[in-house]
Write an enzyme that holds these catalytic residues in place. Structure first.
Site, PDB file in Angstrom:
ATOM      1  N   TYR A  75      18.818 -27.371  50.320  1.00  0.00           N
ATOM      2  CA  TYR A  75      20.149 -27.443  49.699  1.00  0.00           C
ATOM      3  C   TYR A  75      20.063 -28.092  48.324  1.00  0.00           C
ATOM      4  O   TYR A  75      20.494 -27.518  47.322  1.00  0.00           O
ATOM      5  CB  TYR A  75      21.119 -28.235  50.597  1.00  0.00           C
ATOM      6  CG  TYR A  75      22.373 -28.656  49.865  1.00  0.00           C
ATOM      7  CD1 TYR A  75      23.295 -27.712  49.429  1.00  0.00           C
ATOM      8  CD2 TYR A  75      22.622 -30.004  49.566  1.00  0.00           C
ATOM      9  CE1 TYR A  75      24.439 -28.101  48.728  1.00  0.00           C
ATOM     10  CE2 TYR A  75      23.759 -30.390  48.876  1.00  0.00           C
ATOM     11  CZ  TYR A  75      24.664 -29.434  48.461  1.00  0.00           C
ATOM     12  OH  TYR A  75      25.780 -29.805  47.757  1.00  0.00           O
ATOM     13  N   PRO A  77      14.995 -33.941  59.133  1.00  0.00           N
ATOM     14  CA  PRO A  77      13.729 -33.925  58.387  1.00  0.00           C
ATOM     15  C   PRO A  77      13.984 -34.168  56.893  1.00  0.00           C
ATOM     16  O   PRO A  77      14.923 -33.617  56.323  1.00  0.00           O
ATOM     17  CB  PRO A  77      13.189 -32.495  58.591  1.00  0.00           C
ATOM     18  CG  PRO A  77      13.991 -31.907  59.703  1.00  0.00           C
ATOM     19  CD  PRO A  77      15.290 -32.652  59.777  1.00  0.00           C
ATOM     20  N   GLU A  96      22.850 -35.228  45.250  1.00  0.00           N
ATOM     21  CA  GLU A  96      21.607 -35.027  46.013  1.00  0.00           C
ATOM     22  C   GLU A  96      20.469 -34.489  45.152  1.00  0.00           C
ATOM     23  O   GLU A  96      19.304 -34.586  45.531  1.00  0.00           O
ATOM     24  CB  GLU A  96      21.844 -34.082  47.200  1.00  0.00           C
ATOM     25  CG  GLU A  96      22.945 -34.588  48.096  1.00  0.00           C
ATOM     26  CD  GLU A  96      22.876 -34.077  49.522  1.00  0.00           C
ATOM     27  OE1 GLU A  96      21.857 -33.489  49.905  1.00  0.00           O
ATOM     28  OE2 GLU A  96      23.855 -34.286  50.255  1.00  0.00           O
ATOM     29  N   LYS A 136      20.685 -26.522  44.566  1.00  0.00           N
ATOM     30  CA  LYS A 136      21.716 -27.038  43.643  1.00  0.00           C
ATOM     31  C   LYS A 136      21.047 -27.485  42.333  1.00  0.00           C
ATOM     32  O   LYS A 136      21.597 -27.275  41.251  1.00  0.00           O
ATOM     33  CB  LYS A 136      22.470 -28.214  44.272  1.00  0.00           C
ATOM     34  CG  LYS A 136      23.412 -27.842  45.397  1.00  0.00           C
ATOM     35  CD  LYS A 136      24.560 -26.931  44.987  1.00  0.00           C
ATOM     36  CE  LYS A 136      25.561 -27.602  44.085  1.00  0.00           C
ATOM     37  NZ  LYS A 136      26.741 -26.717  43.821  1.00  0.00           N
ATOM     38  N   THR A 138      26.110 -32.010  42.756  1.00  0.00           N
ATOM     39  CA  THR A 138      26.015 -33.096  43.738  1.00  0.00           C
ATOM     40  C   THR A 138      25.037 -34.178  43.303  1.00  0.00           C
ATOM     41  O   THR A 138      24.117 -33.914  42.509  1.00  0.00           O
ATOM     42  CB  THR A 138      25.552 -32.500  45.087  1.00  0.00           C
ATOM     43  OG1 THR A 138      25.256 -33.552  45.989  1.00  0.00           O
ATOM     44  CG2 THR A 138      24.296 -31.643  44.927  1.00  0.00           C
TER      45      THR A 138
END
Ligand code: NAD
Ligand code: TDX
Length: 359
Positions: free
Chosen positions: A164, A296, A140, A168, A138
């Site tokens: 998360y 958050p 992110e 990853k 991803t």
């Protein structure tokens, strides 16, 4: 000139959103290639997504955990995989804030278990043949952009902020470490926000469509100013197919939609498309927009520079944001039975935990 010719493919997480769209594309397009879908069927995985391929002779399903080394090793021995396409993950940022360790277990330990099974199967007797481990990741992992920053690319340093994205990032580092250390033929792709059919309705796009259709409140985090880059899931599946056959091992490919939008714009677009499709007066669904407490550590902006993938492998998105969102709204409105089936008691429990205290 193809770099890799798959014969027997282990697809992990193939009952989830992107994995199922990938299988729906690949199984009929490559009848001479066998596909084994290993999926635990967590809340996010559903075999309803795969009805179009479930009887295909080149497709098989195995329910199980990617972190189960005995199971994964046994599948390699039984099927002689040439290829792994690894989608399985805990994928929702908000859930990672509620239950981070589940993300570390599946995303880090699960990926490590798969990489190690591939190492044992492919490298035990000298250099590997024509094999490949494609790790799906991803945007992110790169952190957050400010408004004027250039988009993320293959050379952007990692800077994850949520459990998360940190998990990853850990899985991406492990994949590259197996290439550097053992010479495992690994490729990593990092993609921006996907939308399209079969996305679990905890994610922004299907959540807003389902709730706008039902005239329920539409939760927008903060002021709705955060920016995401949107890509239709079929374009992501096509990118992975292209990279799998023609990409270089040891390389990273960034995949993006070239469609940056503020969240409020996305929500308003979806509201208008739902009203239009249902023949309601303009503005009906928008009345439900409700600004709620922000997530958050909410990353402000993601954007992807996918020029390497375009230049080297000739891929670019086929769906525009406008047409893709219109088709997607139509798909969810025509598949209310699918939405009802996946929004079971555990979904409603999650929704209450996630949004009950906000506002
Ligand atoms: P998803 O949550 O819809 O599906 C995940 C699938 O993995 C489910 O079918 C689930 O049952 C399965 N799974 C979870 N834990 C498992 C385990 N321990 N063992 C076996 N199977 C397990 O996710 P998605 O949106 O389809 O994302 C797929 C991949 O693409 C993920 O790796 C995600 O990080 C990545 N990705 C997603 C997006 C996006 O916008 N959705 C964008 C870029 C990258
Ligand atoms: O109810 C909501 N209201 C809201 O304002 C939800 C669910 C989300 N949002 C905001 C948060 C984000 O800025 O919308 C944006 C998109 O949210 P999500 O759909 O949760 O996606 P995001 O957090 O951006 O992550 C997604 O893209 C990258 C996927 O879930 C990841 O798996 C993928 O790696």
């Amino acid at each position: 000139m193809p770099q890799h010719t798959p014969t027997s493919v282990l697809v992990t997480g193939g009952a989830g959103f992107i994995g199922s769209n990938f299988l729906l594309r690949m199984v009929p397009r490559h009848p001479g290639v066998r596909f084994v879908n290993l999926d635990l069927l967590t809340y996010a995985g559903n075999l309803l997504n795969l009805q179009a391929v479930e009887d295909a002779p080149n497709y098989a399903f195995v329910q199980g955990d990617i972190a189960d080394a005995d199971l994964v090793g046994g599948l390699f021995a039984a099927h002689g995989f040439s290829t792994v396409v690894h989608f399985a993950a805990e994928s929702h940022v908000d859930r990672s804030i509620l239950d981070p360790l589940a993300f570390v277990r599946t995303n880090v330990l699960g990926t490590a278990t798969l990489l190690d099974a591939a190492r044992q199967a492919w490298l035990a007797e000298g250099p590997p043949g024509d094999v490949r481990f494609h790790h799906v990741s991803t945007d992110e992992v790169f952190g957050a952009l400010a408004p004027g920053d250039p988009p993320f690319s293959e050379v952007t340093p990692y800077d994850p902020h949520s459990p998360y994205s940190a998990s990853k990032a850990g899985s991406d580092h492990l994949a590259r470490a197996y290439f550097d250390t053992y010479g495992l033929p690994v490729v990593v792709s990092n993609c921006s926000n996907n939308y399209g059919p079969y996305q679990f309705p905890e994610k922004l796009v299907p959540l807003i469509i389902a709730r706008a259709a039902a005239l329920e409140p539409l939760p927008v985090y903060g002021k709705g100013e955060n920016v995401r880059d949107w890509l239709h899931v079929e374009d992501h599946a096509a990118a992975i197919e292209r990279i799998l056959f023609a990409g270089e091992t040891g390389e990273t490919y960034c995949v993006g939609g070239g469609a940056e939008r503020r969240n409020l714009e996305v929500v308003e677009t979806l509201c208008d498309l739902v009203d239009e499709a249902l023949g309601r007066p303009a503005g009906t669904a928008r009345a439900g927009i409700t600004f709620v407490t922000d997530r958050p550590g909410h990353d402000f902006r993601y954007a992807m520079d996918f020029s390497k993938l375009e230049r080297e492998l000739g891929w670019r998105p086929a769906h525009s944001f406008e047409d893709g969102m219109r088709d997607t709204v139509r798909w969810y409105l025509e598949h209310r039975d699918w939405l009802d089936a996946v929004m079971d008691a555990s979904y409603r429990d999650y929704y209450e935990r996630q949004y009950g205290g906000r506002g």
